[in-house]
Every structure is written in C-alpha cells, then in structure tokens.
Design a protein around this motif. Structure first.
Motif, PDB file in Angstrom:
ATOM      1  N   SER A  13      -8.271   4.925 -10.017  1.00  0.00           N
ATOM      2  CA  SER A  13      -7.978   6.072  -9.159  1.00  0.00           C
ATOM      3  C   SER A  13      -6.926   6.994  -9.757  1.00  0.00           C
ATOM      4  N   TYR A  46      -5.024   1.072  -0.448  1.00  0.00           N
ATOM      5  CA  TYR A  46      -5.659   0.396   0.691  1.00  0.00           C
ATOM      6  C   TYR A  46      -7.175   0.531   0.641  1.00  0.00           C
ATOM      7  N   THR A  47      -7.677   1.738   0.370  1.00  0.00           N
ATOM      8  CA  THR A  47      -9.127   1.938   0.380  1.00  0.00           C
ATOM      9  C   THR A  47      -9.817   1.172  -0.747  1.00  0.00           C
ATOM     10  N   TYR A  48      -9.199   1.116  -1.924  1.00  0.00           N
ATOM     11  CA  TYR A  48      -9.773   0.342  -3.025  1.00  0.00           C
ATOM     12  C   TYR A  48      -9.790  -1.147  -2.689  1.00  0.00           C
ATOM     13  N   TYR A  76       0.837  -1.195   0.000  1.00  0.00           N
ATOM     14  CA  TYR A  76       0.000   0.000   0.000  1.00  0.00           C
ATOM     15  C   TYR A  76       0.875   1.249   0.000  1.00  0.00           C
ATOM     16  N   VAL A  97      -9.946  -2.612   0.252  1.00  0.00           N
ATOM     17  CA  VAL A  97     -10.974  -2.915   1.245  1.00  0.00           C
ATOM     18  C   VAL A  97     -12.375  -2.768   0.649  1.00  0.00           C
ATOM     19  N   LYS A  98     -12.583  -1.720  -0.146  1.00  0.00           N
ATOM     20  CA  LYS A  98     -13.925  -1.468  -0.699  1.00  0.00           C
ATOM     21  C   LYS A  98     -14.351  -2.527  -1.703  1.00  0.00           C
ATOM     22  N   ALA A 141      -4.715   5.486  -3.107  1.00  0.00           N
ATOM     23  CA  ALA A 141      -6.002   4.812  -2.926  1.00  0.00           C
ATOM     24  C   ALA A 141      -5.854   3.290  -2.855  1.00  0.00           C
ATOM     25  N   ARG A 146      -7.951  -4.744  -6.653  1.00  0.00           N
ATOM     26  CA  ARG A 146      -7.512  -3.444  -7.146  1.00  0.00           C
ATOM     27  C   ARG A 146      -6.535  -3.627  -8.293  1.00  0.00           C
TER      28      ARG A 146
END
Length: 360
Positions: A126, A109-111, A102, A113-114, A107, A118
């Motif tokens: 992103s 980590y957030t991608y 990460y 998890v969401k 983005a 990725r």
C-alpha cells in the motif's frame, strides 16, 4: 487477482513492496520499433524519487532502473518489457512499534481484514513506493505519445489554502521544474514551500491539488459507455496513493453555470474544428474532441504524522500511535510525475485501442 494490472491494449502489471527487495513493472502491448530512451526513463524516476529536496521524505533511494527484457539495439521488440528498481535504503526497524497497531487513515486495518496478513514495514504494497514502477512504465508511454505529438504537463496548483488563481494558459509551464514544489508561478511556489516547511516543523502534513494539461491529443479517443476517456483518467488518478478527488474541464465549478454559459461553441479554423471555450476539458461524450484535455487531482494530507493519535491494536485494545520514520510532509511535489505517468498510460492504451499509433 488482477488488482495490480492496469490497461487493455497497453497493459502494465506492477510488483513489489516498500521494504521488499525490489519493485518493478511488466508492460504488455508496447509496439515494436519504439526507440527506448533509457536516460529519459531515469530522468522521470528522478523527478519522483525520495530525498530530492528538503520538503519531501529523506529516504535515500537512487531509483536506478534496469530494463530486463523487451528491448534490442535500443528499440522495443514488441515482447513484454520488464523493468526493475531495487530498494536500497529501507529502515524496517522504524516500523516495529506499529507491528500490531492500526495507523489512522492508513491501509493497515483494511489489509489485515482482507488478506489476514499485512506487511507493516512502510505499508508494504500500500506504500506510495509502488508508484515508482508506474512512473517507469509511464515514461515508456510518454515516449510513445511523443511520437504521436501528444504531451502531458502537470504542476502543483494548490497547497492547503494557497491556491494558484491563474489558468494553464496564463502560466509559463516551462517553469514547473524550476522549484522544489513544482509550481510554475515563482512567487506562489515560494509561499507553498514556506507553508510545507512550517507544517513539517509542526510534525504535521498538508494536502493540495495537482493540475494537468494534455496537448496534441487527436479526436476520437475513448469509448461511448463504460470506457469513456475521462472515466479511465479518473480511475487512473484515483488509484494513486492519497488521491481523494478528480475533476476535468469545468469540474464542480460547472454546476453554478447555465447551459448557455457552459456550452463550448464550435468554429472552423484552417480546416480544423475547434471550440471557443473549453469547459468540456477536451472530452465530450467520453471521447476526445481535439482540444486540450485539462483535469485536476486532489491529494489528502499524508496520514503519517508525528503527534500522538488514538487507535486500536489487532486485539481491539485502545492504543496510541506516533509517526516515526521518513515521510513526506506533502505528497504534491512527487505526485506531479505520477499524475503525468498515469495519464500517459491511459492515452497510450486508448491510442492503441483506436489503432492510431504510427512509428517511423
């Protein structure tokens, strides 16, 4: 999901990833009969494309746009207008070292998890590469606005600690495109360019501010509650990669003023109602008042840097991350046409919602 759709009456949907086959946009709501100047659209993309100077990323993309639908004999037909830009200079191998890591302030980590998946190649969706599609759509919006006498001019007003102290009315904005950093003050532009080059030499990045002026906007654009014109402009700007702040009119500086100083007094001239000052930034009660609309957009330093940084991988293990590939040391020069495009999309949308568009 509607996360890639923007606008209401003039609505766009963008698609594609940084290292995918192509990026593109579909426009719904462009009225029929608009003359589509393809050379102008390409010139707007040329202002945003990578590799245009030695202070931006050296990724070589022509960003050649192809219009697939919605145009006949040089005019819009009123049906969906689709445009595509094929990617040509991806170096996906440059990102193999962060496939499971990460990157700080990215983005990744957030991608993960969401979505549970990725695209690590250049950040995938992103990536700021997606904004080329917005600029293509924004060019159409600009053509529509020009027919109504509305024009948008953005420029770089700050790079790091270097702040342009002159207001838009004190500047010759025609000089904006005369230098690589897109600052209309030649002396300040030279200092900004030197700073960006020094930062790049250190393997680091730097942020700043893009200012913008909208002229010719009619009175009455914007809604009284949730779709205020400045709220929609703010949403548009904050959707741009690396954007960290938006202010219009007096902005945060207005908090140090008294109401007696801040209020914009009205007067009439040649049958028009004007204001003697413009602390409101051309918008009052969320609705345009006919004065110039002024706003500023703050951009952070690009997250990818060369020096090693501490992070973790997908297993939560401590790792170090080093930036590789081709990246902007400062987003500001290429952000100028993106800011203009997003503002154009907002205004075109509100003009159509207000039924103020008239084509010859």
């Amino acid at each position: 999901m509607a996360g890639s759709i923007f606008g209401s009456a003039f609505r766009i949907s963008t698609f594609g990833e940084s290292h995918g086959k192509a990026i593109g946009v579909v426009i719904d709501g462009c009225p029929a009969g608009l003359v589509i100047d393809e050379e102008f659209i390409q010139s707007e993309l040329d202002r945003r494309r990578p590799g245009q100077s030695n202070i931006v990323t050296q990724r070589k993309e022509s960003d050649t746009v192809q219009i697939l639908s919605g145009i006949f004999e040089g005019k819009s037909t009123g049906t969906p207008l689709a445009m595509v830009i094929y990617n040509g200079d991806q170096r996906s191998q440059d990102y193999g070292h962060i496939a499971d890591k990460y990157r700080p302030s990215h983005a990744d980590y957030t991608y993960q998890v969401k979505y549970g998946i990725r695209d690590y190649r250049g950040g995938g969706r992103s990536s700021a590469r997606e904004t080329a599609a917005r600029v293509a759509a924004g060019a159409i919006a600009k053509l529509l606005l020009a027919q109504q006498g509305v024009h948008i001019q953005a420029y770089v007003s700050q790079v790091g600690p270097l702040i342009l102290q002159k207001s838009a009315t004190e500047l010759d904005l025609s000089l904006t495109e005369s230098n690589d950093v897109r600052c209309p003050d030649p002396a300040m532009a030279e200092q900004m360019i030197d700073l960006i080059k020094a930062v790049r030499k250190d393997g680091d990045t730097i942020g700043g501010v893009v200012s913008a002026v909208i002229t010719g906007c009619p009175v009455g654009l914007g809604e009284p509650a949730f779709d205020k014109l400045h709220a929609d402009l703010g949403k548009a700007m904050l959707s741009i990669n690396a954007c960290k702040g938006f202010e219009y009119g007096s902005g945060f500086a207005g908090v140090s003023m008294r109401g007696s100083e801040h209020n914009d007094s009205f007067y009439q001239e040649d049958g028009k109602i004007l204001t003697r000052t413009n602390h409101s930034g051309g918008i009052q009660g969320g609705i345009s008042n006919g004065m110039d609309i002024t706003f500023r957009v703050a951009f952070k330093p690009v997250a990818t840097i060369i020096p090693e940084q501490e992070s973790v991988n997908e297993q939560g293990e401590a790792v170090t991350v080093t930036g590789k590939g081709r990246h902007d040391p400062c987003v500001l020069p290429r952000a100028v046409p993106i800011v203009e495009s997003m503002a154009a999309l907002v205004l075109a949308d509100h003009l159509l919602r207000q039924q103020m568009v008239k084509l010859p």
